[in-house]
Design a protein around this motif. Structure first.
Motif, PDB file in Angstrom:
ATOM      1  N   ASN A 106     -26.209 -34.083  18.249  1.00 42.29           N
ATOM      2  CA  ASN A 106     -26.140 -32.630  18.454  1.00 42.29           C
ATOM      3  C   ASN A 106     -24.837 -32.169  19.083  1.00 42.29           C
ATOM      4  N   SER A 568     -24.724 -26.652  25.148  1.00 42.18           N
ATOM      5  CA  SER A 568     -24.982 -27.465  26.335  1.00 42.18           C
ATOM      6  C   SER A 568     -24.582 -28.930  26.148  1.00 42.18           C
ATOM      7  N   GLN A 569     -24.363 -29.384  24.901  1.00 39.84           N
ATOM      8  CA  GLN A 569     -23.955 -30.768  24.656  1.00 39.84           C
ATOM      9  C   GLN A 569     -22.431 -30.927  24.638  1.00 39.84           C
ATOM     10  N   GLN A 575     -21.052 -27.178  30.261  1.00 40.30           N
ATOM     11  CA  GLN A 575     -21.860 -25.967  30.359  1.00 40.30           C
ATOM     12  C   GLN A 575     -21.662 -25.253  31.693  1.00 40.30           C
ATOM     13  N   GLU A 598     -28.956 -25.216  23.272  1.00 36.18           N
ATOM     14  CA  GLU A 598     -29.243 -26.548  23.796  1.00 36.18           C
ATOM     15  C   GLU A 598     -28.829 -27.660  22.838  1.00 36.18           C
ATOM     16  N   ASP A 599     -28.646 -27.344  21.556  1.00 39.31           N
ATOM     17  CA  ASP A 599     -28.400 -28.379  20.551  1.00 39.31           C
ATOM     18  C   ASP A 599     -27.056 -28.203  19.853  1.00 39.31           C
ATOM     19  N   ASN A 609     -28.027 -21.290  14.472  1.00 38.47           N
ATOM     20  CA  ASN A 609     -27.340 -20.948  15.713  1.00 38.47           C
ATOM     21  C   ASN A 609     -26.155 -20.027  15.462  1.00 38.47           C
ATOM     22  N   GLU A 640     -31.220 -18.141  25.910  1.00 42.54           N
ATOM     23  CA  GLU A 640     -31.120 -19.589  25.823  1.00 42.54           C
ATOM     24  C   GLU A 640     -31.967 -20.050  24.654  1.00 42.54           C
ATOM     25  N   ASN A 642     -33.307 -23.137  22.209  1.00 47.80           N
ATOM     26  CA  ASN A 642     -33.543 -24.576  22.146  1.00 47.80           C
ATOM     27  C   ASN A 642     -34.110 -24.881  20.777  1.00 47.80           C
ATOM     28  N   GLN A 644     -33.627 -27.993  19.180  1.00 45.53           N
ATOM     29  CA  GLN A 644     -33.457 -29.415  18.922  1.00 45.53           C
ATOM     30  C   GLN A 644     -34.561 -29.925  18.012  1.00 45.53           C
TER      31      GLN A 644
END
Length: 646
Positions: A106, A568-569, A575, A598-599, A609, A640, A642, A644
């Motif tokens: 990710n 975030s990765q 981040q 998040e991914d 995204n 936020e 997420n 994933q």
């Protein structure tokens, strides 16, 4: 009489041009972000051993996956179906239809090399925990492959050879000195290594794997980069800017130690290689922010006439191993690049993809224009201008100064769905190649060394002033946008020139240089000292200046609305950089939006995204730059996501 006729012709021409532009504006369609992001992005193209197919990467599923397509044309056939981490095709095996691909987690950039077997099963060939591996090339006998990995020492990349019968890796060069691995000779005797001096210059070496001797190739400090070896292994091609503003192509004779200039242009030669049997030499030239390609037939010294694709530019080429077929991409700033196959003997070309969303009319997209403006000190600064079709002196539009990543990057004349989306919705964009950008000579490139957030920022301000002087631009509605280093420039603009720009769009930008430079990924170790020479050493007295140019410590100066987007990765810009800048600016009571994925890593690659991110940017701009109060956004809203998968 002739003068009157000429003036009449000129008047007729401009009248026709204006009518054509009026027609475009009247028929102009406005597209949703879903429509614009449904433009497909296809890349790569490895020929199967029997030349019947190409192995490519596409994001048509919303995530990058591998596909095959027949060289005679037809639909792309899916090979992988990842719904989380992106899959990037590397190559077919030389003698069968097994495949190599790479994948990280990710966006964390810790790549592994995978095998897809003929039965569809997958296998990680480099399952080294926490280590990244990069494919280099197949061995000449087609029985093994070369790859680099930092499994032994996460700071340095060693060279390995992997046998294809057992998939057992063997260490063949242990990199204890922090060199960059650049090329391997066909006879596997030499490895080309480079050592960064600064972000422009590097020393280039040939390392003899047999007797472990090291030969320095460049004679003076300059930018040097390995390109390829001749088929007989006596010649080594490399680019250098020794004694020149721009890089040119040289050949080093391994047997005699002599050097000769092979090719020189008015711009940087950024790449050159021989096809499999040495029949052609392909060279790429960075010509005013777009690729120019030359294919030379080595035996005759004649240039191949590349196929004509209307108004499109050929941006990338590669050849089949038998050198009978060439696959290429053609596109432009107003058209995403399509994949073609060209039969060199028959001159027949076959279009394999149609990546522009069928719901989009190409005439609604905008062709970029290269302009130049004079900066505060008289320096000529290049930029790429996207003018909305609906913009005119009687219909002034808001605008954005776009700043590329880096430092040392370059905005290029490539297609961008995000840019076209903003322009389609009435925002002019000026992509400034401020001092410190690559592609315009080494003097220009080094002008921002130890001066970031100062003169390069002033170039961006002058870009804003150029926009403000255009009759179709509303001078009071100009914002700034950028990703990575461009995100830093966005925050620097809002912090150090708080009255210049109306809004800021910060895409994963650096805000604390001391932390960022101390936390760079371990595999950047060989480049770290060079980076410190350009930006400053955070562990020395330079930290005082680095703190002074870090927007995080001066958030009290920010008074204009801001949107921040972050993955975030991200291993490059952590981040926490975005978390803290958002918190700091919010203390001022300034409208701030925060969009966190998040991914995703350093850049957003998943369509879901991208749609969320870019639609939020447009909503933000419509409220705070265009001032369309019919689209309210809650100040300080934080989103936020997420998403994933596996």
């Amino acid at each position: 009489m002739k003068k009157i006729s000429f003036l009449l012709m000129l008047a007729v021409f401009w009248n026709c041009k204006e009518k054509k532009e009026d027609t475009i504006v009247q028929n102009l369609k406005s597209y949703t972000i879903e429509q614009m992001m449904d433009n497909e992005n296809v890349g790569g193209g490895s020929f199967s051993p029997d030349l019947s197919k190409l192995l490519v990467t596409s994001n048509r599923s919303g995530i990058y996956n591998m596909y095959t397509v027949a060289t005679t044309g037809g639909e792309l056939q899916p090979v992988t179906q990842s719904d989380s981490s992106s899959v990037f095709a590397i190559s077919y095996f030389p003698e069968d239809e097994r495949m190599l691909f790479r994948m990280d987690n990710n966006g964390d950039e810790i790549y592994h090399i995978y095998l897809r077997d003929r039965d569809g099963s997958h296998r990680d060939l480099t399952p080294f925990e926490g280590s990244r591996s990069l494919f280099y090339r197949w061995a000449n006998d087609d029985k093994s492959l070369f790859f680099g990995s930092n499994q032994r020492d996460n700071r340095y990349t060693d060279l390995y050879k992997m046998d294809l019968a057992t998939f057992t890796p063997t260490l063949i060069y242990q990199n204890d000195e922090g060199y960059n691995l650049e090329a391997i000779s066909h006879d596997e005797k030499y490895v080309a290594l480079s050592k960064s001096i600064n972000t422009n210059d590097s020393d280039l070496y040939l390392y003899n794997l047999n007797d472990e001797t090291l030969i320095k190739i460049n004679e003076n400090q300059s930018a040097n980069s390995a390109q390829d070896f001749t088929l007989d292994n006596t010649g080594f091609l490399y680019t250098t800017d020794d004694g020149s503003e721009f890089s040119y192509l040289m050949k080093y004779d391994v047997t005699t130690g002599t050097r000769e200039k092979v090719l020189e242009k008015e711009w940087d030669i950024v790449g050159s290689y021989f096809t499999e049997n040495g029949k052609y030499r392909v060279s790429y030239i960075n010509e005013d922010a777009k690729n120019s390609i030359e294919v030379l037939e080595v035996a005759t010294g004649e240039l191949m006439a590349l196929p004509a694709i209307g108004e499109m530019d050929i941006t990338n080429v590669d050849f089949s191993d038998d050198e009978s077929l060439m696959r290429f991409y053609a596109g432009g700033s107003n058209a995403p690049s399509d994949l073609y196959v060209y039969n060199i003997e028959t001159k027949e070309q076959t279009k394999l993809t149609d990546v522009l969303n069928k719901e989009i009319q190409r005439q609604d997209l905008v062709n970029a224009e290269v302009i130049r403006f004079s900066s505060f000190d008289g320096l000529e600064v290049p930029a790429i201008y996207y003018k909305p079709h609906q913009a005119s002196a009687t219909n002034k539009v808001p605008a954005l100064v776009w700043v590329h990543g880096g430092p040392g990057g370059q905005s290029r004349q490539n297609f961008s769905s995000f840019m076209q989306y903003l322009v389609n919705h009435g925002y002019a964009i000026l992509a400034v190649n401020n001092r410190g950008s690559s592609g315009y000579g080494k003097t220009f490139y080094q002008m921002d060394d130890l001066n970031h957030g100062d003169k390069d920022l002033k170039d961006c301000v002058e870009g804003k002033n150029w926009l403000a002087s255009q009759p179709e631009i509303d001078p009071d509605k100009i914002g700034i946008i950028g990703g990575s280093y461009g995100g830093y420039m966005t925050m620097a603009a809002l912090t150090y020139t708080p009255e210049e720009f109306a809004v800021g769009v910060n895409l994963f930008g650096v805000t604390n240089w001391i932390r960022t430079l101390r936390s760079i990924p371990p595999w950047w170790e060989s480049f770290k000292d060079a980076l410190y020479k350009e930006l400053g050493d955070p562990n020395s007295a330079d930290s005082v200046r680095l703190r002074a140019i870090s927007p995080l410590f001066h958030t009290d100066k920010v008074t204009k609305p801001l949107i921040v987007l972050q993955g975030s990765q991200d291993p490059r810009v952590l981040q926490i950089e975005s978390d803290e800048i958002v918190a700091g600016v919010r203390k001022n009571g300034v409208p701030v939006e925060y969009v966190l994925f998040e991914d995703e890593g350093h850049g957003f690659v998943k369509k879901e995204n991208q749609i969320e991110a870019y639609s939020k940017v447009l909503e933000f701009l419509d409220v705070y730059l265009k001032e369309d109060k019919g689209k309210p956004i809650q100040d300080g809203q934080s989103i936020e996501l997420n998403t994933q998968g596996e």
